[in-house]
Scaffold this active site. Structure first.
Site, PDB file in Angstrom:
ATOM      1  CB  SER A 144      -0.908   0.011   1.233  1.00 23.94           C
ATOM      2  OG  SER A 144      -1.599   1.243   1.340  1.00 23.94           O
ATOM      3  CE1 TYR A 157      -4.192  -1.636   4.773  1.00 27.21           C
ATOM      4  CE2 TYR A 157      -3.400   0.551   4.172  1.00 27.21           C
ATOM      5  CZ  TYR A 157      -3.825  -0.716   3.811  1.00 27.21           C
ATOM      6  OH  TYR A 157      -3.870  -1.067   2.478  1.00 27.21           O
TER       7      TYR A 157
END
Length: 266
Positions: A144, A157
């Site tokens: 990501s 995250y």
């Protein structure tokens, strides 16, 4: 359309979004795709869609929170197809709590890491013996852009995805001599049929002001990069982490503001 002909590819988390896009393209390129996730009915729909498009696929249930299902996934795939050539680590938890450092409980932090990096680690650990026995393979981790820099929220995250970046490098180094390559694709803003209704227009506008190609990403954009890494075209490429983000992270963070002001100052 035969870039992956004869290969057996496991695509985790391929019952929605980016995973479906990867599975469909791999099948179109000649691979047999093992679609896997927690939702069997949805997985069977993906398999049927691929078959209708002329591809080859099967479904295997897998839940990253139940490691026995991960072991079974690879054991059954190797038994049924004789080899495993490609692993796409796309599966991740949804609906997990996140936020600022002072807002996140240790339980939520651990849950995010269990989903974001522990599951990826274990899938790699579980598939390695089969790839070593077969004489090599290609592992592609879906990371990501959150791992690149700090954020106002999404702390756990982002940190878990930064772990995926480093895991990619470690696997590439440790198993390259056994002809196992490992690379990572970092998606930017990817709008999928599943998430489109939940992405606020204001958020889309913020991203689009910083994206350099005048559109949002879609699952096919990630699938194209994964196909390259899965194919023999990338036989000399390993340990790489690439952004597929339309140029979002290719410039200074002030570009959008200066552009709106009609200034070239960076």
């Amino acid at each position: 359309m035969d870039r992956l002909k004869g290969k057996v590819a496991v695509v985790t988390g391929s019952t929605s979004g980016i995973g479906i896009g990867i599975a469909r393209e791999f099948a179109a390129e000649g691979a047999h795709v093992v679609v896997c996730g927690r939702r069997e009915a949805r997985g069977q729909e993906v398999v049927e869609q691929i078959a209708a498009e002329g591809g080859s696929a099967s479904f295997h249930r897998m839940d990253l929170t139940d490691l026995s299902t991960v072991d079974a996934l690879f054991a059954d795939t190797a038994r049924d197809h004789g080899h495993i050539d490609v692993l796409i680590n796309n599966a991740a938890g949804v609906g997990l709590k996140d936020g600022r450092v002072d807002e996140i409980s240790l339980e939520d932090w651990d849950a995010m890491f269990a989903s974001g990096v522990r599951g990826t680690f274990y899938a790699i650990k579980a598939v390695l013996p089969y790839m070593i026995e077969a004489g090599g393979g290609s592992i592609v981790n879906i990371g990501s852009m959150a791992s690149i820099s700090g954020d106002l929220g999404s702390t756990a995250y982002a940190c878990s995805k930064a772990g995926v970046d480093m895991l990619t490098s470690s696997v590439a180094l440790q198993y390259g001599k056994q002809n196992i390559r490992c690379n990572c694709v970092r998606p930017g803003l990817i709008v999928t049929p599943q998430n489109e209704a939940h992405v606020p227009q204001q958020l889309k506008d913020v991203f689009l002001s910083n994206i350099e190609v005048n559109r949002y990403g879609n699952p096919a954009d990630i699938a194209h990069a994964c196909t390259y890494f899965a194919s023999d075209e990338s036989a000399y490429v390993t340990g790489q982490v690439i952004n597929v983000d339309g140029g979002l992270n290719s410039h200074a963070p002030t570009v959008a503001q200066f552009r709106s002001a009609g200034s070239r100052t960076w």
